[in-house]
Design a protein around this motif. Structure first.
Motif, PDB file in Angstrom:
ATOM      1  N   ASP A  28      33.904  16.630   2.343  1.00  0.00           N
ATOM      2  CA  ASP A  28      34.898  17.366   1.566  1.00  0.00           C
ATOM      3  C   ASP A  28      34.294  18.490   0.746  1.00  0.00           C
ATOM      4  O   ASP A  28      34.974  19.108  -0.055  1.00  0.00           O
ATOM      5  CB  ASP A  28      35.634  16.406   0.616  1.00  0.00           C
ATOM      6  CG  ASP A  28      36.376  15.319   1.376  1.00  0.00           C
ATOM      7  OD1 ASP A  28      36.802  15.598   2.512  1.00  0.00           O
ATOM      8  OD2 ASP A  28      36.517  14.212   0.840  1.00  0.00           O
ATOM      9  N   ILE A  29      33.009  18.758   0.921  1.00  0.00           N
ATOM     10  CA  ILE A  29      32.356  19.805   0.161  1.00  0.00           C
ATOM     11  C   ILE A  29      32.869  21.165   0.619  1.00  0.00           C
ATOM     12  O   ILE A  29      32.978  21.442   1.808  1.00  0.00           O
ATOM     13  CB  ILE A  29      30.828  19.738   0.340  1.00  0.00           C
ATOM     14  CG1 ILE A  29      30.324  18.348  -0.051  1.00  0.00           C
ATOM     15  CG2 ILE A  29      30.139  20.810  -0.472  1.00  0.00           C
ATOM     16  CD1 ILE A  29      30.667  17.913  -1.445  1.00  0.00           C
ATOM     17  N   GLU A  30      33.189  22.016  -0.328  1.00  0.00           N
ATOM     18  CA  GLU A  30      33.697  23.336   0.018  1.00  0.00           C
ATOM     19  C   GLU A  30      32.613  24.174   0.694  1.00  0.00           C
ATOM     20  O   GLU A  30      31.500  24.288   0.211  1.00  0.00           O
ATOM     21  CB  GLU A  30      34.188  24.070  -1.238  1.00  0.00           C
ATOM     22  CG  GLU A  30      34.755  25.446  -0.928  1.00  0.00           C
ATOM     23  CD  GLU A  30      35.261  26.167  -2.168  1.00  0.00           C
ATOM     24  OE1 GLU A  30      35.801  27.275  -2.015  1.00  0.00           O
ATOM     25  OE2 GLU A  30      35.119  25.630  -3.274  1.00  0.00           O
ATOM     26  N   VAL A  31      32.966  24.720   1.841  1.00  0.00           N
ATOM     27  CA  VAL A  31      32.089  25.642   2.550  1.00  0.00           C
ATOM     28  C   VAL A  31      32.651  27.041   2.347  1.00  0.00           C
ATOM     29  O   VAL A  31      33.840  27.277   2.540  1.00  0.00           O
ATOM     30  CB  VAL A  31      32.019  25.309   4.054  1.00  0.00           C
ATOM     31  CG1 VAL A  31      31.173  26.328   4.791  1.00  0.00           C
ATOM     32  CG2 VAL A  31      31.453  23.901   4.252  1.00  0.00           C
ATOM     33  N   TYR A  32      31.806  27.962   1.946  1.00  0.00           N
ATOM     34  CA  TYR A  32      32.288  29.298   1.602  1.00  0.00           C
ATOM     35  C   TYR A  32      32.456  30.145   2.859  1.00  0.00           C
ATOM     36  O   TYR A  32      31.624  30.976   3.194  1.00  0.00           O
ATOM     37  CB  TYR A  32      31.343  29.959   0.595  1.00  0.00           C
ATOM     38  CG  TYR A  32      31.414  29.298  -0.763  1.00  0.00           C
ATOM     39  CD1 TYR A  32      32.466  29.554  -1.622  1.00  0.00           C
ATOM     40  CD2 TYR A  32      30.436  28.373  -1.154  1.00  0.00           C
ATOM     41  CE1 TYR A  32      32.555  28.928  -2.851  1.00  0.00           C
ATOM     42  CE2 TYR A  32      30.519  27.740  -2.385  1.00  0.00           C
ATOM     43  CZ  TYR A  32      31.583  28.028  -3.222  1.00  0.00           C
ATOM     44  OH  TYR A  32      31.663  27.396  -4.429  1.00  0.00           O
ATOM     45  N   THR A  33      33.559  29.897   3.567  1.00  0.00           N
ATOM     46  CA  THR A  33      33.898  30.692   4.741  1.00  0.00           C
ATOM     47  C   THR A  33      34.542  32.004   4.300  1.00  0.00           C
ATOM     48  O   THR A  33      35.030  32.125   3.171  1.00  0.00           O
ATOM     49  CB  THR A  33      34.874  29.921   5.631  1.00  0.00           C
ATOM     50  OG1 THR A  33      36.019  29.535   4.844  1.00  0.00           O
ATOM     51  CG2 THR A  33      34.215  28.664   6.197  1.00  0.00           C
ATOM     52  N   PRO A  34      34.585  33.007   5.190  1.00  0.00           N
ATOM     53  CA  PRO A  34      35.215  34.288   4.814  1.00  0.00           C
ATOM     54  C   PRO A  34      36.705  34.104   4.521  1.00  0.00           C
ATOM     55  O   PRO A  34      37.390  33.310   5.170  1.00  0.00           O
ATOM     56  CB  PRO A  34      35.008  35.155   6.058  1.00  0.00           C
ATOM     57  CG  PRO A  34      33.898  34.507   6.818  1.00  0.00           C
ATOM     58  CD  PRO A  34      33.999  33.048   6.537  1.00  0.00           C
ATOM     59  N   GLN A  35      37.190  34.815   3.539  1.00  0.00           N
ATOM     60  CA  GLN A  35      38.641  34.867   3.322  1.00  0.00           C
ATOM     61  C   GLN A  35      39.308  35.790   4.335  1.00  0.00           C
ATOM     62  O   GLN A  35      40.451  35.576   4.717  1.00  0.00           O
ATOM     63  CB  GLN A  35      38.937  35.341   1.892  1.00  0.00           C
ATOM     64  CG  GLN A  35      38.481  34.356   0.830  1.00  0.00           C
ATOM     65  CD  GLN A  35      38.471  34.981  -0.560  1.00  0.00           C
ATOM     66  OE1 GLN A  35      37.622  35.804  -0.857  1.00  0.00           O
ATOM     67  NE2 GLN A  35      39.429  34.602  -1.390  1.00  0.00           N
TER      68      GLN A  35
END
Length: 431
Positions: free
Chosen positions: A319-326
């Motif tokens: 559940d860790i947030e992965v910083y994908t492109p917006q």
């Protein structure tokens, strides 16, 4: 020749590094709530610093340090000595009578690599300098427990007291007599340690040695009145803060500088029983390193590799947030690419995470790339769109799409909308 990372040194790749960031962010949040300030320390220090603080006869100094012998400098094997050197050198004790400091970074030891233990490893280290209060001991262990709880990890806390130089001689004599009767059954390391650092025999991981010391004398039976009162107050503080723990009368520390309270956070989820964090008091070390007289200290370190391994084994790790492109911008044609290159820069300056293909690939290839990137939105701009000053914005979750002006401020507002807000338009982007 195939180039590879050195044995015991590990790359932390995208997909895993987000777990590291999560651990670091959570730790910094907890530490600052407890009024700790961050300090950043150099990797190289004088070899003498570690010999004086850790102890000449410890395994770390004897065989585990990376030392440049000709320069008499060493890559730090642990953080406490470096932090205290900075505390003394910069006179931090003058600025504030009780300093609460933490640091996060790599350490280096030339020991056999194994699961959760590398030759370059990472630790978070926290220290309270200038306080004798047993409530500080309890609070520090409570903080460590809180951090592990907020990471979603279940570990057990074990505590002990190692006494002080005044109450150890009687215990040492009794322990040496006990070990002498069992010397032939001890491993070679423990035979050597029994003459130089007999307390370390109690901490040996060899099953034969562990069996031999089951009936060994305990330092708790030899505590002077001050150490006994201090440890009783620590336990009282733990109960007041409702931090569960067990008493481990055989726990010792591998470093010579520890006194009084010592503790370990233990897990059994990595195979054999393993410590994810450990620490204790070192009330004489600051003076020993040239600092002000009678300045006490207490701290602990946690191993980042082991925390990350535990998270990877648990559902929380997924559940860790992965910083994908917006937003992923697809530009078709040279003129569109140049215009979108500028647009991407403008959007990034407004705080958006924007990805863009700059290789001139086909629409189909770029759509696959956008999907693989995990971008929330895709903006498609070709020659026609560029001429009209509009692009096609697609919501990658709902697949809804619409025409939007190629204007950074307005586009930034749309991309920041929640993903479930569908935008509908019947224009096709199939080409």
């Amino acid at each position: 020749m195939k180039l590879k990372a050195l044995n015991g040194f590990k790359d932390i790749l995208p997909g895993e590094v987000e777990l590291w960031q999560h651990v670091e962010t959570t730790a910094r949040g907890v530490f600052t709530r407890f009024d700790f300030s961050e300090i950043r320390l150099p990797v190289l220090e004088s070899t003498e610093l570690f010999a004086r603080s850790i102890g000449e006869t410890t395994d770390i100094v004897e065989k585990e340090m990376y030392t440049f012998v000709d320069k008499k400098i060493t890559m730090r094997p642990e953080a406490t000595a470096s932090l205290l050197r900075a505390y003394i050198e910069h006179g931090l004790y003058v600025q504030r009578p009780v300093q609460r400091l933490f640091t996060i970074g790599p350490m280096f030891r030339h020991e056999r690599p194994q699961k959760g233990r590398l030759r370059q490893f990472h630790q978070m280290d926290v220290e309270v300098l200038g306080s004798h209060s047993p409530m500080v001991d309890a609070e520090l262990m409570a903080m460590g427990s809180m951090l592990l709880q907020e990471l979603g990890l279940t570990v057990s806390l074990e505590i002990n007291s190692l006494g002080c130089p005044q109450c150890r001689p009687g215990f040492r004599t009794e322990l040496l007599n006990f070990l002498a009767e069992r010397m032939e059954h001890l491993c070679d390391d423990c035979k050597r340690r029994s003459a130089t650092n007999p307390l370390r025999v109690l901490d040996c991981k060899n099953s034969g040695c562990r069996h031999q010391v089951l009936t060994a004398p305990s330092i708790l039976d030899h505590l002077c009145s001050d150490c006994a009162d201090h440890f009783a107050a620590v336990r009282e503080g733990m109960e007041r803060l409702q931090v569960p723990y067990t008493l481990n009368r055989f726990m010792v520390r591998g470093l010579d500088y520890y006194t009084r309270t010592t503790f370990e956070f233990i897990t059994t989820d990595l195979g054999a029983q393993a410590a994810v964090g450990a620490g204790g008091r070192y009330d004489g070390l600051i003076e020993q390193l040239g600092g002000p007289k009678d300045t006490p200290g207490i701290g602990f370190a946690m191993g980042m590799e082991r925390l990350v391994l535990l998270l990877q084994q648990k559902q929380e790790g997924q559940d860790i947030e992965v910083y994908t492109p917006q937003l992923f911008i697809i530009a078709l044609g040279q003129e569109a690419m140049q215009a979108c290159h500028l647009l991407a820069h403008a959007l990034r300056s407004r705080g958006l995470r924007v990805a863009m293909d700059l290789e001139g690939r086909s629409l189909k290839s770029q759509m696959k790339q956008a999907d693989k990137s995990g971008a929330n939105w895709v903006l498609i701009v070709g020659d026609n769109e560029l001429r009209d000053g509009q692009g096609v914005l697609r919501n990658m979750q709902t697949q809804d799409q619409r025409q939007v002006a190629l204007e950074a401020e307005a586009l930034a507002g749309m991309v920041r909308l929640p993903m479930q807000s569908g935008i509908a338009d019947d224009r096709s982007i199939d080409r």
